[in-house]
Design an enzyme around this catalytic site. Sequence first.
Site, PDB file in Angstrom:
ATOM      1  CB  THR A  80      15.809 -23.428 -17.557  1.00 52.38           C
ATOM      2  OG1 THR A  80      15.315 -24.297 -17.575  1.00 52.38           O
ATOM      3  CG2 THR A  80      17.561 -22.868 -16.900  1.00 52.38           C
ATOM      4  CB  VAL A  81      12.435 -20.105 -20.878  1.00 49.51           C
ATOM      5  CG1 VAL A  81      11.525 -18.444 -19.959  1.00 49.51           C
ATOM      6  CG2 VAL A  81      13.638 -19.624 -21.805  1.00 49.51           C
TER       7      VAL A  81
ATOM      8  CD1 TRP B  81      15.018 -16.780 -18.009  1.00 48.03           C
ATOM      9  CD2 TRP B  81      15.394 -15.674 -20.075  1.00 48.03           C
ATOM     10  NE1 TRP B  81      15.712 -17.880 -19.563  1.00 48.03           N
ATOM     11  CE2 TRP B  81      15.977 -16.650 -20.117  1.00 48.03           C
ATOM     12  CE3 TRP B  81      15.539 -14.481 -20.809  1.00 48.03           C
ATOM     13  CZ2 TRP B  81      17.164 -17.143 -21.657  1.00 48.03           C
ATOM     14  CZ3 TRP B  81      16.296 -14.809 -21.354  1.00 48.03           C
ATOM     15  CH2 TRP B  81      16.798 -15.676 -22.123  1.00 48.03           C
TER      16      TRP B  81
ATOM     17  CB  CYS C 271      16.352 -19.181 -24.624  1.00 50.67           C
ATOM     18  SG  CYS C 271      16.671 -20.904 -24.569  1.00 50.67           S
TER      19      CYS C 271
ATOM     20  CE1 TYR D 197      23.850 -20.622 -24.596  1.00 50.65           C
ATOM     21  CE2 TYR D 197      23.715 -22.519 -26.284  1.00 50.65           C
ATOM     22  CZ  TYR D 197      23.727 -21.480 -25.365  1.00 50.65           C
ATOM     23  OH  TYR D 197      22.382 -20.950 -25.888  1.00 50.65           O
TER      24      TYR D 197
ATOM     25  CD  GLU E 182      15.188 -31.385 -22.135  1.00 49.45           C
ATOM     26  OE1 GLU E 182      14.483 -31.177 -23.390  1.00 49.45           O
ATOM     27  OE2 GLU E 182      15.672 -30.979 -21.010  1.00 49.45           O
ATOM     28  CB  SER E 183      13.769 -27.986 -24.673  1.00 48.31           C
ATOM     29  OG  SER E 183      14.683 -28.006 -25.415  1.00 48.31           O
TER      30      SER E 183
END
Length: 357
Positions: free
Chosen positions: A148-149, A95, A54, A212, A164-165
């Site tokens: 998510t990751v 995951w 990811c 994406y 949140e990245s």
Amino acid sequence: MPAGADGAVEQRWKTNEKGEFVRPESPWRNWVKVGSEKFPPEAGRYHLYMSYACGWANGCYAAMRLKGLEGVIGTSIVHPTWQKTDPETDDHSGWAFTDPDDPPVTNQKGHGSFGHEGVVPDTVNNAKFVRDLYKLASGDDAVKGPYTVPVLWCKKTKTIVSNESMDILKMLNSEFNEFAKNADVDLFPNDLADVGDKINSWVYPNINNGAYRCGLASTQEAYDIANDQLYEHLDKAEALLSEQRYLCGSRMTWLDIRLYMTLVRFDPVYVVYFKCSRKRISDYPNLFNYLKDMYQIPEIKAVTNFYHIKTHYFTSHPHLNVFAIVPKCSDLDVDLNLPHDRDRFGPGFSDTAPVAN
């Protein structure tokens, strides 16, 4: 892809009435902050759950390594191939945590055989799936997905701080400097904030998310629009990088980490899988040399795992690749270690970054 009982899968692959991919909002948005009573920065208190595959999670791990926080924040790394997370309840796949000594796994349809190179099990919560973390953090409340990751986890309160990245990138950059080996590394310099925001306003929607939007579009019209916008802005990035070493000038910033994570996946995955076949990154002289320059930063090379990248995309989505066949390509580690020409713009990050004692 069918939605699970909690709608997590439906959220992850949502498209609008025009067939355009719509990325879901991250629901966990707390902050580790100096002076915070709830989540103060502390060595050993936080754990990063991430995936080499990811780009968003991988970027956070790259920032952690660039800051020298490996001994401060723990890490678990998931297997690249999604697995059924609760087959008795719903059809969700996501995951999974595995052990390097586990036998190989298949995709969700029983095809392929995929080993466990580079995985790191969850030693904090002993979770088997990232989904388990979201359930644990949600307690008796409705589970807030999708699962998510990256996930930044607080071991003390046993909850998710953030998934949140961008928020995690900012926390890693500034809130752990007391413990960082490379506290002087600043990926969000204040004097470049405005120019960075302007560049991100076209890089994120059209390139980072643009690939994406091509690959997950559900109508021809949505794909055509996304593809045109992607290549228009790759041309724009190519022109910008013909004049300077990094996106914001002479200094590497968070924008470069995020663009790198898109570019390094482009030729081996997106060209085929996301139908981004009009041009490869290797066909752009400046973007390809920039990609090599970024890859050759030791901390970034250390977190780039092509096995995880290729295996994830080509084995995790049966509706796109039923038999989980992973295409062959050139030796990317060799290609990206070839000389680049970016020194013509002056010193790069590795030439100017502080050296940890």
